[in-house]
Design a protein around this motif. Structure first.
Motif, mmCIF file in Angstrom:
data_model
loop_
_atom_site.group_PDB
_atom_site.id
_atom_site.type_symbol
_atom_site.label_atom_id
_atom_site.label_comp_id
_atom_site.label_asym_id
_atom_site.label_seq_id
_atom_site.Cartn_x
_atom_site.Cartn_y
_atom_site.Cartn_z
ATOM 1 N N LYS A 121 0.831 -1.206 0.000
ATOM 2 C CA LYS A 121 0.000 0.000 0.000
ATOM 3 C C LYS A 121 0.859 1.247 0.000
ATOM 4 C CE LYS A 121 -3.812 2.248 2.463
ATOM 5 N NZ LYS A 121 -4.742 2.146 3.630
ATOM 6 N N GLY A 168 -1.555 -2.679 -4.888
ATOM 7 C CA GLY A 168 -2.596 -3.425 -4.212
ATOM 8 C C GLY A 168 -2.141 -4.848 -3.969
ATOM 9 N N ASP A 225 -1.623 -7.058 -6.889
ATOM 10 C CA ASP A 225 -0.535 -6.727 -7.816
ATOM 11 C C ASP A 225 0.649 -7.673 -7.695
ATOM 12 O OD1 ASP A 225 -1.707 -4.537 -9.114
ATOM 13 O OD2 ASP A 225 -1.131 -3.172 -7.497
#
Length: 347
Positions: free
Chosen positions: A163, A168, A171
């Motif tokens: 983050k 995310g 990802d």
């Protein structure tokens, strides 16, 4: 600004340390406590859940078990979640865990109460990469495979690191592996990175098997907890014993900081860790812990962890973490934001 800062033969002893931080257990992990003995004397018995190289070892090393006027019956668990299952089942009165197992126990609506906390550095909470890896920053993890123990403190550290890097959780290609399997995958090149905690972090670094891509300092809360059964807290005699037990643990933690080499020798013997790995872990994380109050900041930071896992649908319902704390033992302890202890680089 946030500060960024071992061999396969060691897998067996380190597998015994599926840490206070662990959020799930391997197929070979028993959910029941085993082993342990009894200390002290008297008619009252306090049932304490423990882990290898945990509370019993440090209390004994610090001489804090020598004059008990109640009995402690020890039960040894391989990780935090089964220990908290035993607390919920009233088989254990109190036990030590990391910052994530209470969140999952709360999500399961277990009958637990967080009664004490320590705040240490989170440098041992790290995302590691092999020495020859081209990855330089957390943002480079996009599209890469990362090993992590599901539901562990390292799991949350991975979420938080991604983050902060603008990524995310989806990802990265997450590989849910317990530490022993993750280490094998890491050293054989089957994963690009490994999100883990001490003493595994120290094992990799001391063994020259990898380097830190990013760590949890300034990013995760660095908290560890003592968690008690509400029924034990309602019993006046057991509550008094718990108060005394927590005071002894605070003294023992101070002893650890003041005697890192002596504690590392005990910890190494109790767990099978090489002394050099144990000492590195003591100075990186284990010895830095400061007893702190279970205050509003504890509830807030743990709520953030709970909400993160709820959003990922790893916890089935929203948790109000404040419902799972008991502040009666705070006394004059400093706030949970108090700085951890640190060691001079030369020491």
């Amino acid at each position: 600004m946030r500060r960024h800062l071992a061999a396969p033969a060691l897998l067996l002893p380190l597998a015994l340390l599926l840490a206070a931080c662990s959020g799930s257990t391997s197929a070979s992990t028993s959910s029941a406590g085993s082993g342990g003995g009894t200390d002290g004397k008297g008619s009252l018995t306090l049932n304490v859940g423990d882990q290898k190289g945990g509370s019993e070892a440090v209390l004994r090393a610090a001489g804090e078990l020598d004059d008990l006027n109640y009995k402690i019956r020890w039960s040894t668990f391989t990780s935090g979640p089964p220990l908290l299952e035993a607390v919920n089942a009233k088989a254990v009165d109190i036990g030590a865990v990391g910052n994530t197992p209470p969140v999952f126990a709360a999500g399961a609506d277990s009958k637990i109460s967080v009664v004490a906390a320590t705040h240490g550095t989170a440098a041992g909470e790290a995302i590691l990469v092999p020495n020859g890896s081209p990855l330089k920053k957390a943002k480079d993890l996009k599209g890469k495979s990362v090993a992590v123990a599901q539901g562990s403190s390292a799991h949350y550290q991975l979420i938080a690191s991604l983050k902060e890097a603008g990524l995310g959780f989806k990802d990265v290609n997450v590989k849910y592996l317990q530490p022993a399997d993750a280490l094998a995958a890491f050293t054989s090149g089957k994963v690009d990175a490994w999100s883990v905690w001490d003493p595994y972090t120290s094992q990799v670094l001391e063994g020259k098997q990898g380097r830190v891509l990013t760590d949890g300092d300034g990013l995760v809360n660095g908290l560890n907890f003592q968690v008690a059964a509400p029924g034990a807290l309602k019993d006046k005699k057991k509550s008094a014993a718990i108060d005394d037990y927590l005071r002894r643990l605070r003294k023992a933690q101070a002893w650890v900081y003041e005697h890192p080499e002596a504690w590392a020798k005990v910890w190494a013997k109790d767990t099978g860790l090489p002394y050099e790995v144990a000492l590195a872990a003591v100075k990186r994380s284990n010895g830095t812990r400061v007893p702190v109050a279970v205050d509003k900041n504890v509830v807030t930071s743990e709520q953030e962890i709970a909400d993160s896992f709820t959003e990922l649908k790893l916890i089935p319902r929203r948790v109000d973490f404040g419902d799972f704390v008991d502040t009666r033992f705070n006394g004059d302890l400093p706030p949970s934001t108090s700085k951890p202890r640190t060691y001079d680089k030369e020491s």
